[in-house]
Design an enzyme around this catalytic site. Structure first.
Site, PDB file in Angstrom:
ATOM      1  N   HIS B 125       0.845  -1.192   0.000  1.00 35.98           N
ATOM      2  CA  HIS B 125       0.000   0.000   0.000  1.00 35.98           C
ATOM      3  C   HIS B 125       0.883   1.245   0.000  1.00 35.98           C
ATOM      4  O   HIS B 125       2.062   1.182   0.344  1.00 35.98           O
ATOM      5  CB  HIS B 125      -0.910   0.010   1.231  1.00 35.98           C
ATOM      6  N   ARG B 206      13.575  -5.489   3.461  1.00 27.65           N
ATOM      7  CA  ARG B 206      12.634  -6.112   4.378  1.00 27.65           C
ATOM      8  C   ARG B 206      11.263  -5.715   3.827  1.00 27.65           C
ATOM      9  O   ARG B 206      11.000  -4.537   3.573  1.00 27.65           O
ATOM     10  CB  ARG B 206      12.840  -5.593   5.797  1.00 27.65           C
ATOM     11  N   ASP B 208       7.268  -5.297   3.909  1.00 27.77           N
ATOM     12  CA  ASP B 208       6.142  -5.115   4.812  1.00 27.77           C
ATOM     13  C   ASP B 208       4.931  -5.895   4.286  1.00 27.77           C
ATOM     14  O   ASP B 208       4.623  -5.839   3.083  1.00 27.77           O
ATOM     15  CB  ASP B 208       5.819  -3.613   4.888  1.00 27.77           C
ATOM     16  N   GLU B 238       7.929  -9.904   6.157  1.00 28.85           N
ATOM     17  CA  GLU B 238       7.252  -9.834   7.448  1.00 28.85           C
ATOM     18  C   GLU B 238       6.085 -10.827   7.421  1.00 28.85           C
ATOM     19  O   GLU B 238       4.974 -10.492   7.017  1.00 28.85           O
ATOM     20  CB  GLU B 238       6.712  -8.413   7.708  1.00 28.85           C
ATOM     21  N   HIS B 320       9.310  -3.084  16.287  1.00 35.83           N
ATOM     22  CA  HIS B 320       8.439  -1.912  16.383  1.00 35.83           C
ATOM     23  C   HIS B 320       6.957  -2.311  16.448  1.00 35.83           C
ATOM     24  O   HIS B 320       6.108  -1.465  16.702  1.00 35.83           O
ATOM     25  CB  HIS B 320       8.681  -1.003  15.180  1.00 35.83           C
ATOM     26  N   ASP B 321       6.664  -3.587  16.200  1.00 36.99           N
ATOM     27  CA  ASP B 321       5.284  -4.056  16.226  1.00 36.99           C
ATOM     28  C   ASP B 321       4.923  -4.802  17.507  1.00 36.99           C
ATOM     29  O   ASP B 321       3.799  -5.300  17.635  1.00 36.99           O
ATOM     30  CB  ASP B 321       5.025  -4.985  15.034  1.00 36.99           C
ATOM     31  N   ASP B 365       2.906  -0.352  20.774  1.00 38.51           N
ATOM     32  CA  ASP B 365       2.961   0.842  19.949  1.00 38.51           C
ATOM     33  C   ASP B 365       2.020   1.929  20.499  1.00 38.51           C
ATOM     34  O   ASP B 365       0.859   1.622  20.767  1.00 38.51           O
ATOM     35  CB  ASP B 365       2.568   0.422  18.534  1.00 38.51           C
ATOM     36  N   ARG B 369       8.384   2.470  20.734  1.00 35.50           N
ATOM     37  CA  ARG B 369       9.198   3.283  19.811  1.00 35.50           C
ATOM     38  C   ARG B 369       9.805   4.488  20.542  1.00 35.50           C
ATOM     39  O   ARG B 369       9.955   5.569  19.978  1.00 35.50           O
ATOM     40  CB  ARG B 369       8.332   3.718  18.621  1.00 35.50           C
TER      41      ARG B 369
END
Lengths: 224, 489
Positions: B125, B206, B208, B238, B320-321, B365, B369
């Site tokens: 996206h 990487r 997404d 991912e 980060h997830d 999150d 972060r």
């Protein structure tokens, strides 16, 4: 009476010889361990992996080049390995099978470990080199055989032969461990092989039934 | 058919950086007089802290000292979002990160230090600010880019939450319009982006949410075109679940190994895991695992993918997830140390999420972060653990390439071996709260053993080789500790 006496004498001599072999030959762990190391070598020829001290060289190092791949049964290294495994230098092969049941538990465990490893590394190529379902049937436990429908096994092996082709390289075992690390109820393994058109991961378990090691689980878990 | 994966990844230790939060430095290429959020204030969903690529360059020597050999940067392209997963322009590094000039400088500086750089590609996206999509917002059905997205009706409502969006956004999010990957121009556009940045010198992508792109052959073509430019480029996806469909050798070299993370934390932390931080229950590191369960999970995991791919998996404990591990286990440092030990001794490239090595906490999150802490706030003991484990991994090829053999698993004690040629190691870990003495049968070892040297941890051993029947080695493992032992023949 004389004949009976002679017979008893012969039996006693044989028994003493066997005990002699067990006591003097079996504790020689050097040869046993050397064999284990052989059994772990992948049956393909690679350039030697060297530890690189220089980080730059480490990062830039390319994949080792594989030497031309040949069918496993033509591979000289494999034949040498096989010969070595079967050679008389293997200490445990000197132990008469009827005496193995009397071996100390730790000796039996070591012997079973070595034999299981060798058995898996020998049997898998035989079964999958040409996707031979009859070979698998010969190598599995009666329970597994009973649970397997012959027609569907043949069909799935024929399908795998069509999709993957013949084996080109047997990469060997990547994971090996007791199925139940406490009870010692067989050994689980993960092995890998490359084929003309793809590769396959072979997972399974071997167990001991009397003096014989057999597959009681065997699956091609991710063939492409 | 041989599977080929980049050799350097097998020897790499990755460091994941969230560029807005790692380090900042003023530079003429970055707009001045910007109001950043205070560096150490709790992060917010929309605020910027002012980290940038120049700051990363300044910290490269810190990373070299830690033992890092590869960086994975979360997205850096121009975006109207601090995490930059909403891409505006795939050819422009965000100006507040330093722009393209800073990336070029970073690549040079990193490569000078033998550090590889992998970028995050968000190709499922774009952003509603992406200029092609913006054209649709401006011109409606008259836009030449209508077919580039999944537009389902008019008007397209990118900002009016009370109206139907009339286009597909990732996960229903109208900020993230999904590309129409069936469109040949879209496909070509994405392929060229991938090629362009590899040509500029990045060392991999990487990807997404690559599982969202279901167009047949898309990732195969992506791989072919990237590898045609640099056969050693790393492609890592991912994928949170079993990734067999993508790891057949013709798409990705590996995936972010959340499955390892799940088993690893469930075993090492056990009941200490804070379930409030397991936002995705399906991937939560719970219920707690005992050693035999962990061993079984590892065996399953190792049977999923070919060995060459196992060695290039991206293994991680936090990202980060996810909530950071330290927070997930209620600040229990022993859990972090045990999990880190397993991370650095498992097949695949370990990846440290920035700040984890110095004990940076963080919930889900946006709390995970947070900005990289000042030196006075570092947990130096944890940093030493990381340094030691990285050093040991670099020094012992068995940990990077060697075969894996489970040796002992009972209750909360797990012992396994990694070995490659003459390099043989035993890793023993006691996740229990009491010290244990465990006899290990030497006959289960695939190599001779005459001497063991403790490389890491406080395990002590005693063994007798006077006779085979006594050929046992006694491992004494302190509570909640693990050890690495080097075996000599």
């Amino acid at each position: 009476m004389v004949l009976a006496g002679l017979l008893i004498g012969v039996l006693l001599t044989v028994a003493i010889l066997c005990i002699f072999l067990v006591v003097l030959v079996l504790p020689n762990r050097e040869s046993f361990i050397a064999l284990q190391q052989h059994a772990h070598k992948p049956q393909r020829i690679e350039t030697e992996f060297r530890e690189l001290n220089d980080l730059q060289a480490l990062m830039e190092r390319k994949q080792p080049q594989l030497v031309e791949v040949r069918p496993w049964h033509d591979n000289a290294e494999y034949l040498a390995l096989k010969a070595d495994i079967q050679s008389e230098s293997h200490a445990y092969r000197h132990v008469p099978s009827f005496l193995r049941g009397f071996m100390p538990k730790s000796w039996r465990k070591a012997w079973q470990y070595s034999e299981s490893l060798t058995y898996v590394n020998n049997s898998i190529p035989k079964i999958i080199s040409n996707w031979d379902s009859r070979e698998l049937s010969r190598q599995c436990t009666p329970t597994l055989l009973q649970a397997t429908q012959r027609d569907s096994l043949e069909k799935s092996f024929a399908d795998l032969l069509g999709r993957c082709g013949r084996m080109t390289t047997y990469q060997g075992i990547k994971y090996f461990g007791l199925a139940n690390l406490q009870e010692g109820s067989g050994w689980q393994f993960v092995a890998q092989a490359d084929f003309e058109h793809g590769w396959a991961i072979i997972t399974g378990r071997v167990i001991w039934q009397g003096q014989r090691c057999r597959f009681d689980h065997f699956s091609i878990s991710n063939a492409v | 058919m041989q599977i080929y994966t980049p050799d350097w990844v097998k020897h790499a230790v990755f460091y994941q950086i969230f560029p807005d939060r790692f380090a900042g430095r003023s530079h003429p290429s970055i707009p001045s007089h910007v109001q950043w959020e205070p560096w150490q204030a709790p992060p917010t969903l929309q605020g910027y802290k002012g980290g940038n690529l120049w700051g990363i360059i300044d910290r490269l020597d810190y990373l070299v000292d830690l033992g890092i050999t590869a960086l994975y940067l979360t997205p850096i392209f121009q975006s109207a979002c601090n995490h930059r997963y909403h891409t505006h322009d795939y050819y422009q590094v965000d100006p507040i990160l330093g722009g393209n000039e800073a990336l070029t400088a970073l690549l040079t500086a990193a490569h000078d230090r033998q550090i590889k750089v992998v970028l995050d590609g968000v190709f499922n996206h774009a952003s509603r600010g992406f200029f092609f999509f913006n054209d649709i917002l401006e011109n409606g059905p008259y836009s030449p880019w209508v077919d580039w997205f999944r537009v389902e009706g008019w008007p397209v409502a990118a900002y009016q939450g009370n109206q139907p969006a009339n286009y597909l956004g990732w996960s229903g999010n109208r900020a993230l319009p999904q590309f129409n990957h069936d469109h040949p121009d879209v496909r070509e556009y994405i392929m060229r982006i991938a090629e362009y940045w590899v040509e500029q010198g990045i060392d991999g992508w990487r990807l997404d949410v690559p599982n969202e792109i279901k167009v047949p052959g898309f990732w195969q073509e992506f791989r072919d075109r990237v590898k045609a430019i640099n056969p050693e480029a790393y492609i890592v996806g991912e994928i949170w679940d079993n990734a067999q469909p993508w790891l057949t050798g013709d798409q990705f070299d590996g995936v972010m190994n959340y499955q390892f993370r799940q088993a690893c934390i469930a075993f090492t932390a056990g009941h200490r895991v804070d379930l409030a931080y397991t936002t995705q229950p399906a991937y939560a590191p719970s219920p707690a695992l005992q050693a035999p369960d962990y061993d079984q999970r590892i065996q399953d995991l190792l049977s999923w993918y070919p060995w060459d791919i196992q060695l290039t998996q991206l293994n991680l404990l936090s990202s980060h997830d996810t909530a950071r591990l330290l927070s997930m286990v209620h600040m229990d440092y022993s859990s972090v140390e045990l999990a880190t030990l397993l991370l650095f001794t498992f097949p695949g490239a370990p990846c440290i999420y920035y700040g984890d090595e110095v004990g940076l906490p963080g919930g889900i999150d946006p709390d995970c972060r947070r900005s990289f802490p000042d030196k006075q706030d570092w947990h130096l003991e944890l940093q030493t653990v990381h340094k030691q484990l990285i050093q040991i991994r670099h020094a012992h090829p068995a940990l990077r390439m060697g075969q894996y053999q489970g040796l002992y698993a009972k209750d909360q004690v797990y012992i396994f071996s990694r070995f490659l040629d003459e390099n043989r190691l035993i890793v023993a870990i006691n996740c229990g709260s009491d010290a244990v003495s465990t006899p290990l049968d030497l006959s289960l070892l695939p190599y001779p053993i005459s001497r063991v040297e403790v490389l890491y941890g406080n395990a002590s051993t005693a063994h007798s080789t006077t006779s085979i029947s006594k050929n046992l080695i006694d491992f004494h493992l302190p509570a909640r500790q693990g050890s690495i032992l080097l075996v000599s023949a």
